[in-house]
Design a protein around this motif. Sequence first.
Motif, mmCIF file in Angstrom:
data_model
loop_
_atom_site.group_PDB
_atom_site.id
_atom_site.type_symbol
_atom_site.label_atom_id
_atom_site.label_comp_id
_atom_site.label_asym_id
_atom_site.label_seq_id
_atom_site.Cartn_x
_atom_site.Cartn_y
_atom_site.Cartn_z
ATOM 1 N N GLU A 115 -4.755 -19.287 -9.300
ATOM 2 C CA GLU A 115 -5.003 -17.880 -8.988
ATOM 3 C C GLU A 115 -6.487 -17.672 -8.678
ATOM 4 N N ARG A 116 -7.341 -18.277 -9.475
ATOM 5 C CA ARG A 116 -8.794 -18.193 -9.257
ATOM 6 C C ARG A 116 -9.169 -18.755 -7.892
ATOM 7 N N ASP A 117 -8.532 -19.864 -7.493
ATOM 8 C CA ASP A 117 -8.809 -20.499 -6.201
ATOM 9 C C ASP A 117 -8.190 -19.741 -5.029
ATOM 10 N N GLY A 118 -7.343 -18.749 -5.321
ATOM 11 C CA GLY A 118 -6.728 -17.948 -4.269
ATOM 12 C C GLY A 118 -5.482 -18.572 -3.661
ATOM 13 N N LEU A 119 -4.926 -19.606 -4.317
ATOM 14 C CA LEU A 119 -3.762 -20.301 -3.765
ATOM 15 C C LEU A 119 -2.440 -19.707 -4.219
ATOM 16 N N ILE A 120 -2.456 -18.947 -5.305
ATOM 17 C CA ILE A 120 -1.263 -18.232 -5.756
ATOM 18 C C ILE A 120 -1.654 -16.813 -6.131
ATOM 19 N N THR A 121 -0.651 -15.954 -6.208
ATOM 20 C CA THR A 121 -0.870 -14.596 -6.704
ATOM 21 C C THR A 121 0.004 -14.386 -7.932
ATOM 22 N N ARG A 122 -0.502 -13.573 -8.827
ATOM 23 C CA ARG A 122 0.199 -13.240 -10.070
ATOM 24 C C ARG A 122 0.456 -11.750 -10.043
ATOM 25 N N TYR A 146 4.884 -15.241 -10.214
ATOM 26 C CA TYR A 146 3.892 -15.998 -9.452
ATOM 27 C C TYR A 146 4.476 -16.326 -8.093
ATOM 28 N N GLU A 147 3.611 -16.308 -7.082
ATOM 29 C CA GLU A 147 4.054 -16.735 -5.759
ATOM 30 C C GLU A 147 2.876 -17.349 -5.026
ATOM 31 N N ILE A 148 3.196 -18.160 -4.058
ATOM 32 C CA ILE A 148 2.148 -18.792 -3.272
ATOM 33 C C ILE A 148 1.502 -17.727 -2.392
ATOM 34 N N SER A 149 0.198 -17.776 -2.284
ATOM 35 C CA SER A 149 -0.539 -16.773 -1.506
ATOM 36 C C SER A 149 -0.569 -17.164 -0.028
ATOM 37 N N PRO A 150 -1.025 -16.264 0.833
ATOM 38 C CA PRO A 150 -1.181 -16.641 2.235
ATOM 39 C C PRO A 150 -2.092 -17.869 2.411
ATOM 40 N N LEU A 151 -3.152 -17.945 1.608
ATOM 41 C CA LEU A 151 -4.020 -19.120 1.663
ATOM 42 C C LEU A 151 -3.261 -20.369 1.219
ATOM 43 N N GLY A 152 -2.477 -20.252 0.160
ATOM 44 C CA GLY A 152 -1.674 -21.374 -0.309
ATOM 45 C C GLY A 152 -0.650 -21.814 0.717
ATOM 46 N N LEU A 153 -0.100 -20.859 1.454
ATOM 47 C CA LEU A 153 0.888 -21.187 2.493
ATOM 48 C C LEU A 153 0.297 -22.050 3.615
ATOM 49 N N THR A 154 -1.003 -21.972 3.801
ATOM 50 C CA THR A 154 -1.622 -22.808 4.832
ATOM 51 C C THR A 154 -1.532 -24.292 4.472
ATOM 52 N N LEU A 155 -1.205 -24.605 3.236
ATOM 53 C CA LEU A 155 -1.035 -26.004 2.816
ATOM 54 C C LEU A 155 0.361 -26.539 3.123
ATOM 55 N N ALA A 156 1.298 -25.678 3.470
ATOM 56 C CA ALA A 156 2.684 -26.107 3.703
ATOM 57 C C ALA A 156 2.795 -27.225 4.744
#
Length: 123
Positions: A62-69, A81-91
């Motif tokens: 969450e701190r890194d911006g890869l998931i949202t709570r 919890y869900e993957i954030s838009p930034l986290g989705l770029t890792l898909a």
Amino acid sequence: MTEVTPELACPIAPVVDIVFSRWTTPILWTLNEYGRQRFVELERRIGPITPKVLTQRLRQLERDGLITRTYHREVPPRVEYEISPLGLTLAPLFATLATWAKTNLPAVDESRHAYDSDNRPRP
């Protein structure tokens, strides 16, 4: 003389530190595959992770911006919890690694077996 830092020697080192730490990848993979989840759902899907470690990793992600709570003010309270838009770029990266694993891990296993057979201790 210029000092070579790990970041200069390998530009992806910081990404590896963030994304590929012990439990980060399974958490991100699970949230990407299954969508929004509660803590217990994540814990069940990930496997042998302790609640303490899962909490620590979720906070870091969450701190890194890869998931949202998302905290829902209900009785009892509900947190998702869900993957954030930034986290989705890792898909795409995860998809590429999954393909590589499916294609190449059998060869890695064969190589390990051959190496271990050739290098076992001799009496």
